[in-house]
Motif scaffolding. Sequence first.
Motif, PDB file in Angstrom:
ATOM      1  N   LEU B  25       0.829  -1.204   0.000  1.00 44.74           N
ATOM      2  CA  LEU B  25       0.000   0.000   0.000  1.00 44.74           C
ATOM      3  C   LEU B  25       0.868   1.261   0.000  1.00 44.74           C
ATOM      4  N   SER B 237      -6.968   5.292  -5.387  1.00 50.05           N
ATOM      5  CA  SER B 237      -6.743   4.319  -4.308  1.00 50.05           C
ATOM      6  C   SER B 237      -6.221   5.020  -3.061  1.00 50.05           C
ATOM      7  N   ILE B 240      -9.052   6.766  -1.330  1.00 48.31           N
ATOM      8  CA  ILE B 240      -9.886   5.789  -0.607  1.00 48.31           C
ATOM      9  C   ILE B 240      -9.181   5.346   0.676  1.00 48.31           C
ATOM     10  N   LEU B 241      -7.873   5.077   0.565  1.00 51.44           N
ATOM     11  CA  LEU B 241      -7.108   4.635   1.740  1.00 51.44           C
ATOM     12  C   LEU B 241      -7.125   5.675   2.841  1.00 51.44           C
ATOM     13  N   THR B 244     -10.678   5.777   4.492  1.00 49.79           N
ATOM     14  CA  THR B 244     -10.979   4.646   5.377  1.00 49.79           C
ATOM     15  C   THR B 244     -10.051   4.619   6.592  1.00 49.79           C
ATOM     16  N   SER B 245      -8.779   4.980   6.410  1.00 49.21           N
ATOM     17  CA  SER B 245      -7.869   4.972   7.559  1.00 49.21           C
ATOM     18  C   SER B 245      -8.341   5.931   8.638  1.00 49.21           C
TER      19      SER B 245
END
Lengths: 297, 265
Positions: B25, B237, B240-241, B244-245
């Motif tokens: 990631l 991405s 999004i990461l 959500t984190s």
Amino acid sequence: MNPFALRQAALRWFHRHKETQAWALLAPGFGWLGVFFLAPLLIMFGYSFMPRGEYGGVEAGFTLEHYARFADPLYIKILWRTLLDSTVCTLICLVTGYPVAYVVARATKWRNFLMFLVILPFWTSFLVRTFAMIFLLRDTGLVNTLLINLGVIQEPIIMLYTPFAVMLGLVYGFVPFMVLPIYASLEKLDLSLLEAAEVLGARPAERFFRITLPLSMPGVVAGCLLVFIPALGSFLTSDLLGGAKEILIGNLVQNQFTTARNWPFGSAASFIVMALVLLAVMIYLRARDRGNELGAQ
Amino acid sequence: MHSLKMPIWLTAFVAAVYAFLHIPLLVLVVFSFNESKYGVSWTGFTTHWYERLWERQDIIDGLKASVVVGVSSTVISTLLGTLMALAIARHEFRGRRLMEAFLYIPIVTPEIVVGISLLILFVLVNFPLGLMSVVIAHVAFNISFVVVVVLARLQGMDRNLEEAAMILGADELTTFWRITVPLLWPGILSGAMLAFTMSFDDYVITSFVTGTGASTLPIVVYTMVRKNIEPSINAISTIILVITSLLIFAADRLGRDKPLVKSEE
């Protein structure tokens, strides 16, 4: 009626109808699950016994042909590969996840942070994580580029669209599911047991295999279940990392509802997945109860 | 303590597993700022790929759809789930054990089975596939998770406070709103955040029950991953990461939160 009297009346009614009150709280959620979770499963079960409709859907009638198709070597192979992949994935997750849970449970500093680092990938987008794997593994990906630039290899190693990529993707996706329950049971472990064993002269390996490991078995069993179940139903990983070569039962189900348009056969396949999951859960519950009995002795 | 010292090989192994979990990631995020369009050699820093995202209508629409679906399914599932958790924790009724067991079935059911069976239902009753069907599906898989989180909080709660309120003359409703709800609030919020995260991330179930005008962000990203590999995917991405984190970090903090009222010891 004034608001106060209304309120008193409502309270009196609640006192008299404790059970009704419980069901009033449960009804909306239970209703939603009944209509949009349980009913669809039952309908799907029904579909799996009906003849295939011409343009998707089903026709009236009863047949066992969709289940009978699973005697075909082609589908036996898919089922077998799914079970094998899920089992291997579970074992690899156990071997990699247990040490993580063990070390984090024993850590004094940073314990919450280390655990947060395990929880984070657990919740981050599976799609994004799978893409991250593609980015590393493809022919022009980071791994191949690095190896070529370092002069280790001349030609890129083909990693993407291989069984290796699928297994790596599955393990990468599910390791956190293994770590969490094992950590939970290791954290509760009474350290004085280990001290006692040490005083009595047990070597480190002996202490681990005779005390720590048996006492963490509930976590191990739960972790195996939490990895095995999603691995069994996975199709995104094999779809994106395996290309068309690695068909698992999840891909078979998806195909029947998209391109192949054989809904009843897809329903039957889907139900086989569900049956395997329930079987795994039952084995888990039996193992847990046996563990509890042993623990009580 | 001497006996708890970790051997070097064990620490090294665990460090390697952490690297395996996080390096992919990190690499993805780093290369979302890479100038080069092809390959993975670093040619310079740019935010070009993020700017490109705003030019793509499908991504903007996907983000909007994801937020609409995420917020509505979170509100509904949190409400229904909290009520169910209250009933299970605070009421005796016939079939309580059975209800608890039943709530675990949606959690263990593979996503693909949930998606397929809902698709069958929607087609059977001629329910149009769109935002509404996606919300219905997301609520269906989120309720159980909310119940589990809120139930854990309820079972860890000190009932003495509620009893004290009642002894001091508060009736059930007052006690519920003034004592139970404030104490339970972190659990409810943490359940809601997990529900939103799952809704925001879901691809598998959504892909079966979605229709025209209801392509959520994961659906758009999947198409991007399938079609072509370009740095815009790294950029989206990364976004999004980050989202959500932050949510998970907040939920994790709330979940661990100490009760609002500390008992004197």
